[in-house]
Enzyme design. Structure first.
Site, mmCIF file in Angstrom:
data_model
loop_
_atom_site.group_PDB
_atom_site.id
_atom_site.type_symbol
_atom_site.label_atom_id
_atom_site.label_comp_id
_atom_site.label_asym_id
_atom_site.label_seq_id
_atom_site.Cartn_x
_atom_site.Cartn_y
_atom_site.Cartn_z
ATOM 1 N N ARG A 37 0.826 -1.213 0.000
ATOM 2 C CA ARG A 37 0.000 0.000 0.000
ATOM 3 C C ARG A 37 0.859 1.263 0.000
ATOM 4 O O ARG A 37 0.490 2.261 -0.625
ATOM 5 C CB ARG A 37 -0.963 -0.017 1.186
ATOM 6 C CG ARG A 37 -2.091 -1.015 0.939
ATOM 7 C CD ARG A 37 -3.071 -1.108 2.063
ATOM 8 N NE ARG A 37 -4.312 -1.711 1.576
ATOM 9 C CZ ARG A 37 -5.254 -2.204 2.352
ATOM 10 N NH1 ARG A 37 -5.121 -2.159 3.670
ATOM 11 N NH2 ARG A 37 -6.348 -2.717 1.832
ATOM 12 N N LYS A 198 -17.705 -18.570 1.167
ATOM 13 C CA LYS A 198 -19.151 -18.606 1.380
ATOM 14 C C LYS A 198 -19.948 -17.805 0.369
ATOM 15 O O LYS A 198 -19.550 -16.727 -0.049
ATOM 16 C CB LYS A 198 -19.445 -18.046 2.770
ATOM 17 C CG LYS A 198 -18.977 -18.966 3.870
ATOM 18 C CD LYS A 198 -19.405 -18.433 5.203
ATOM 19 C CE LYS A 198 -19.144 -19.464 6.289
ATOM 20 N NZ LYS A 198 -19.506 -18.934 7.594
ATOM 21 N N GLY A 355 -10.255 -9.249 -0.624
ATOM 22 C CA GLY A 355 -10.024 -10.322 0.347
ATOM 23 C C GLY A 355 -8.765 -11.125 0.085
ATOM 24 O O GLY A 355 -7.667 -10.587 -0.046
ATOM 25 N N GLY A 378 -12.967 -4.260 0.842
ATOM 26 C CA GLY A 378 -14.390 -3.907 0.826
ATOM 27 C C GLY A 378 -14.790 -3.031 -0.348
ATOM 28 O O GLY A 378 -15.834 -3.254 -0.966
HETATM 29 P P1 AMP Z 1 -13.057 -15.526 0.758
HETATM 30 O O1 AMP Z 1 -12.430 -14.770 1.911
HETATM 31 O O2 AMP Z 1 -14.538 -15.575 0.782
HETATM 32 O O3 AMP Z 1 -12.489 -15.096 -0.573
HETATM 33 O O4 AMP Z 1 -12.647 -17.051 0.974
HETATM 34 C C1 AMP Z 1 -11.330 -17.468 0.931
HETATM 35 C C2 AMP Z 1 -11.199 -18.709 1.741
HETATM 36 O O5 AMP Z 1 -12.026 -19.718 1.201
HETATM 37 C C3 AMP Z 1 -9.807 -19.260 1.736
HETATM 38 O O6 AMP Z 1 -9.312 -19.225 3.052
HETATM 39 C C4 AMP Z 1 -9.974 -20.708 1.264
HETATM 40 O O7 AMP Z 1 -9.217 -21.626 1.996
HETATM 41 C C5 AMP Z 1 -11.445 -20.954 1.513
HETATM 42 N N1 AMP Z 1 -11.948 -22.023 0.645
HETATM 43 C C6 AMP Z 1 -11.932 -22.054 -0.689
HETATM 44 N N2 AMP Z 1 -12.451 -23.207 -1.151
HETATM 45 C C7 AMP Z 1 -12.815 -23.924 -0.072
HETATM 46 C C8 AMP Z 1 -13.417 -25.198 0.112
HETATM 47 N N3 AMP Z 1 -13.749 -25.948 -0.928
HETATM 48 N N4 AMP Z 1 -13.664 -25.616 1.386
HETATM 49 C C9 AMP Z 1 -13.330 -24.836 2.415
HETATM 50 N N5 AMP Z 1 -12.762 -23.623 2.319
HETATM 51 C C10 AMP Z 1 -12.504 -23.169 1.091
#
Ligand code: AMP
Length: 397
Positions: A37, A198, A355, A378
């Protein structure tokens, strides 16, 4: 850049220039552990100084509870900034009042001063007109170079821009240009990769993207919820069962909007969520009850790569699998490297951010090879969600 005032049209000579920057850098044992940054704002700071401006930096740091607190002081960051700039950076112990005024009075043209954390004042996050007026009195010109804070209408991001002649800094300009090219005026076909844990954290994003993109490639844990919504058994996989109806709705809306949703056709499954847990590749209909999906499989990767070869623009947010755990980083690495290759060959405009995406692309070793990688979390996601960012709006010509 049309529609925005940039440094090209700013008269900076001899002016007190209030520059909103993102200095919310990670610090470990008193040292900045990732200076990305800081690096990003250097061109703006040097340009203002070279044009004879007095550079007065405004930033927040951490989440103080609306009062001074040593743990969230920007003081150590002034030293880190000076190191990267190769120039001294003065520090004032308050962003308004006597400490700020006295420090600003001492500035010569081309000097740098960092003001203490704006969030030490409750009025910052409330966009309080009294704080805005106090800040505005310290400067002649306002420059915003902190896209990552632009989704918040705070005193130092939105309020000030409405009070002083306001300009986008070079980092802000690059971010707006990249995101506009990727999502608002893309060369089609346009694809989005959306992965991550999620669905629940990305509902609005998915809803907006189905209206804008030609292909929505869904990966990561969130793909499991879509597979389950299609009636597939996902065993012990991360899956949001309360969102199956929502996932079906997204699938239906995509169809109505002529957006093709691409889901994995095969997956890598294991019995435990840990690195090197014994795994196997199976079709999406063959996940056993005691297995969990941790990555997309090779056929899925091949399908995505074949698709990427046909598109001109790509927006990427989120990994394809649990990329922190080897070997479940394979799909993320493969697709990221393919997108980087296509970008290098001039066949693809690729924009990624939000993220864990930056660390996933760094992990794959290709962050530098994308057209643009946003370090904003964000704000990047809200842009993908189609939301108006008040800090960006306030810079419009
Ligand atoms: P996000 O912060 O929503 O972009 O999610 C990223 C996180 O999702 C990372 O820490 C990954 O390890 C997790 N992730 C991705 N695919 C899977 C999966 N199939 N099962 C569990 N965690 C996952």
């Amino acid at each position: 850049m049309s529609g925005f005032h940039t440094l090209d049209s700013a008269d900076l000579k001899g002016k007190r220039v209030l520059v909103r920057v993102d200095l919310n850098v990670p610090v470990e044992n008193g040292k900045v552990s990732d200076a990305t940054r800081i690096e990003r704002i250097l061109p703006t700071l040097r340009e203002i100084a070279d044009k004879g401006g007095k550079v007065i930096l405004l930033a927040h740091f951490g989440r103080p509870k609306g009062g001074p607190d040593e743990a969230n002081s920007l003081r150590p960051i002034a030293a880190a900034l000076a190191e990267h700039l190769g120039r001294p950076v003065a520090f004032a112990s308050d962003c308004v009042g006597e400490p700020a005024r006295a420090a600003i009075d001492r500035l010569a043209e081309g000097d740098f001063l960092l003001l203490e954390n704006t969030r030490f004042h409750k009025g910052e996050e409330k966009n309080d007109p009294a704080l805005v007026a106090e800040l505005a009195a310290l400067g002649d010109v306002y420059v915003n170079d902190a896209f990552s804070a632009a989704h918040r209408a705070h005193a130092s991001t939105e309020g000030l821009a409405r009070k002083l002649p306001a300009f986008a800094g070079r980092a802000m300009q690059a971010e707006i240009e990249a995101l506009s090219k990727a999502l608002d005026h893309p060369t089609r076909p346009l694809a989005a990769v959306v992965g991550g844990a999620k669905v629940s954290s990305k509902l609005e994003l998915l809803g907006n993207l189905t209206k804008k993109v030609d292909f929505l490639i869904i990966g990561g844990g969130m793909a499991n919820t879509f597979l389950a919504a299609q009636g597939r058994r996902v065993g012990k996989s991360l899956c949001e069962n309360d969102l199956l109806a929502t996932a079906r709705e997204i699938l239906n809306n995509a169809g109505a909007n002529k957006c093709r949703i691409v889901l994995p056709v095969d997956v890598v499954v294991a019995k435990e969520f840990r690195a090197h847990s014994p795994s196997r590749v199976v079709g999406v209909d063959e996940v056993a009850d005691d297995e969990m999906i941790l990555d997309a499989g090779p056929r899925s990767v091949a399908e995505v790569e074949a698709l990427l070869a046909t598109v001109k623009t790509l927006v990427w947010n989120g990994p394809f699998g649990a990329f922190e755990l080897e070997p479940f980083d394979a799909a993320t690495n493969a697709v990221a490297r393919d997108a980087a290759r296509l970008t290098g060959e001039g066949k693809l405009l690729s924009v990624a951010g939000g993220g864990d995406t930056v660390s996933a692309l760094n992990h794959a070793g290709v962050a530098e090879q994308f057209t643009y990688v946003s370090t904003a979390g964000g704000a990047f996601l809200e842009w993908l969600e189609g939301k108006v960012l008040p800090g960006v709006e306030a810079l419009r010509a």
